[in-house]
Write a protein that holds these residues in place. Structure first.
Motif: not given
Length: 456
Positions: A401-404, A409-412, A416-417
Motif C-alpha cells: 500500500p505504501l508503494i501504491i 501521489n507521484s506519477t498518477g 499503480v496498475f
C-alpha cells in the motif's frame, strides 16, 4: 481395527467416497470462508466515507492497510503453530471466533487509530483462519478430489465479498454512522460455533502427534457413518511406516526438502497478495479520488466482485483435471492483462467488465493456490510451511500500500496498475520455471523419499 502403532490415516481417508460427512465439513469451512471474505475488504469499502467524515488521507489509509498485513503475517505464522499443537479443528474454531470478535469491536471505533488497531487484530484472525482451513480441507478430503473441494469451499465463501460490497454500497451512504454496520455484518463469523461441534479432528494430525489410538477412533467413526450411507468400503492401501512424531520448529524450514517449496510459495503468495489487494483494497478509494462519487465507486467495485464466485467455480473444474502449476501460470497472466485494461479504463462499463474478469481469475487463482500449497509438504512440515509462506505473502503487503500510495501521489493513477500487473507476471514466470508438478504424482521423489502429495 488398525494397530495402535499406526492408523494408516492417509490411505483410509483417500479411499473414502464423498459423503454427507464431507459435505458437512465443506459447509462448515465455507461458512468460515464466507465471513472471512465478507470481512477482509470492510476497511476498503468504508474508507471513502471516512475520507469525508474523519478527514482521512490516502496516506493514512495506506498505513492502516499496511499494518493490517503485518497482522495477517503474525496470524498466519501463529496459525501453523496453533494448528500443530492443539489440532486443526480447535485452531479453525478459535481463529474464526477471533476475527469475528475483533470485527465486532470495530463497530465501536471512535477514530482512525482505534479502527486501525481493531483491523490489525481482525486481520490476524482472518489470515490465521485461512491457513488452518486450507490445511484442514487438505487433510480430510481424498487426494483425488482435494483440489476440487478446496475450490468448492472458495466458491461458496467468496460470495461474502460481493454480498458485503453490495451491503456497503447500500448502507454506507445512509448517514454518518451506518458505515459501522459493515463491521457488524463481518462479525457474524462468530456463528461458526454452531458448526464446530459437528466437525471431526484431522486423523492425520493425531497420527503426526503419535496419538494413533485417537486417530483410529476418529477414522472408525467416519468410516461407520460412510458405510451406513454408501455401503461397504474397499480395503485401504497398505500403510507406509510413519516417521517418529516430533515437533516442527521454525528451523525445520531450512532443510532442503522444505526450504525450496517454502521459498516458491512465498513468491506465489507475495505476488498474489500485492496483486490482489492492490486491486481490491484500493479500487474504491482511487475511483473516488479520480472523480467518481463515493456511492458510484463502491457500487462499481461491488459489481466487479460478482465475478469472484464464478472464478472459484472455474478453478473447481480445472484443478483436478489439469496440472495445477500450469493453471496458476495461465490464470496469473490473464489477471495481469485484464488488470491493465481495468486500470487504464475510465468508462464505467469497461471498469466493471475488466474488474469482473480480474475478480473472476484472481479468485480462481487463489483457490488453485490453496490446493497447491499444502501438497508441497509432508504432514510434519505442512502447517509450518503453509503458514510461513502465506504469512510472508501477507507481510509483503505492509509495503504494497505504501508503494501504491507513493506511485499514485507521484506519477498518477495508471502507474499503480502497471505495478500491480508486473507483480502478477513475476509470479507466473517464477511458477512456470521453478514450480513442481503435483497432479497425482505416484513415483518416489528423488532420494528415495515418497512424494508427500500421495502419502502425507
Amino acid at each position: 481395527m488398525q494397530s495402535v502403532h499406526h492408523s494408516n490415516a492417509a490411505n483410509r481417508l483417500d479411499r473414502l467416497p464423498v459423503s454427507r460427512f464431507h459435505q458437512l465439513t465443506l459447509v462448515a469451512v465455507s461458512f468460515a470462508y464466507f465471513f472471512e471474505f465478507a470481512d477482509i475488504n470492510s476497511f476498503a469499502t468504508t474508507a471513502p466515507r471516512l475520507i469525508t467524515l474523519w478527514g482521512v488521507t490516502v496516506s493514512q489509509i495506506a498505513y492502516v492497510t499496511s499494518l493490517s498485513f503485518v497482522g495477517m503475517f503474525l496470524g498466519s505464522v501463529a496459525a501453523g503453530g496453533v494448528a500443530d499443537r492443539w489440532g486443526r479443528k480447535k485452531a479453525l474454531t478459535w481463529t474464526t471466533l477471533s476475527f469475528g470478535v475483533f470485527s465486532f469491536a470495530s463497530v465501536f471505533s471512535w477514530d482512525l487509530v482505534s479502527l486501525g488497531v481493531f483491523r490489525v487484530l481482525t486481520s490476524a484472525g482472518l489470515s490465521a483462519m485461512t491457513v488452518v482451513a486450507v490445511i484442514y480441507v487438505s487433510e480430510l478430503f481424498p487426494a483425488a478430489v482435494r483440489g476440487k473441494y478446496q475450490a468448492y469451499a472458495i466458491v461458496i465463501g467468496i460470495c461474502g465479498t460481493p454480498v458485503t460490497n453490495l451491503i456497503a454500497s447500500a448502507v454506507v451512504p445512509l448517514s454518518d454512522w451506518t458505515w459501522r454496520l459493515v463491521y457488524l455484518w463481518g462479525s457474524l463469523g462468530i456463528l461458526f460455533v454452531l458448526f464446530a461441534r459437528h466437525l471431526q479432528e484431522s486423523p492425520r494430525w493425531y497420527e503426526s502427534r503419535g496419538r494413533y489410538a485417537e486417530a483410529d477412533a476418529v477414522l472408525g467413526h467416519i468410516e461407520a457413518r460412510i458405510i451406513a450411507e454408501k455401503g461397504p468400503l474397499p480395503e485401504p492401501a497398505p500403510p507406509v511406516e510413519p516417521s517418529p512424531p516430533a515437533e516442527a520448529p521454525l528451523r525445520l524450514l531450512l532443510q532442503k526438502k522444505y526450504l525450496l517449496p517454502t521459498a516458491l510459495l512465498t513468491v506465489l503468495w507475495v505476488t498474489q497478495t500485492i496483486g490482489f489487494f492492490g486491486y481490491s483494497s484500493w479500487a474504491p478509494t482511487l475511483l473516488a479520488k479520480e472523480g467518481f462519487g463515493v456511492e458510484q465507486s463502491i457500487f462499481y467495485v461491488a459489481l466487479t466482485t460478482l465475478g469472484a464466485p464464478l472464478g472459484s467455480y472455474l478453478a473447481s473444474l480445472v484443478t483436478d483435471r489439469f496440472e495445477r502449476k500450469w493453471c496458476l501460470v495461465a490464470f496469473g497472466t490473464v489477471i495481469a492483462l485484464c488488470g491493465l485494461f481495468y486500470g487504464l479504463s475510465f468508462n464505467p462499463v469497461l471498469i466493471v467488465v475488466f474488474g469482473f474478469l480480474v475478480n473472476l481469475f484472481e479468485r480462481g487463482y487463489t483457490a488453485l493456490g490453496y490446493a497447491y500449497s499444502p501438497e508441497l509438504f509432508d504432514t510434519r512440515g505442512r502447517s509450518l510451511g503453509t503458514g510461513v509462506s502465506y504469512g510472508l505473502g501477507r507481510l509483503s503487503n505492509a509495503a504494497g500500500p505504501l508503494i501504491i500510495a507513493g506511485l499514485y501521489n507521484s506519477t498518477g493513477y495508471q502507474s499503480v496498475f502497471f505495478f500491480i500487473a508486473g507483480t502478477w507476471i513475476l509470479g507466473a514466470v517464477v511458477l512456470a520455471v521453478l514450480g513442481p508438478r503435483t497432479k497425482r504424482v505416484a513415483a518416489p521423489a528423488r532420494g528415495g523419499e515418497v512424494d508427500p502429495v500421495k502419502t502425507a
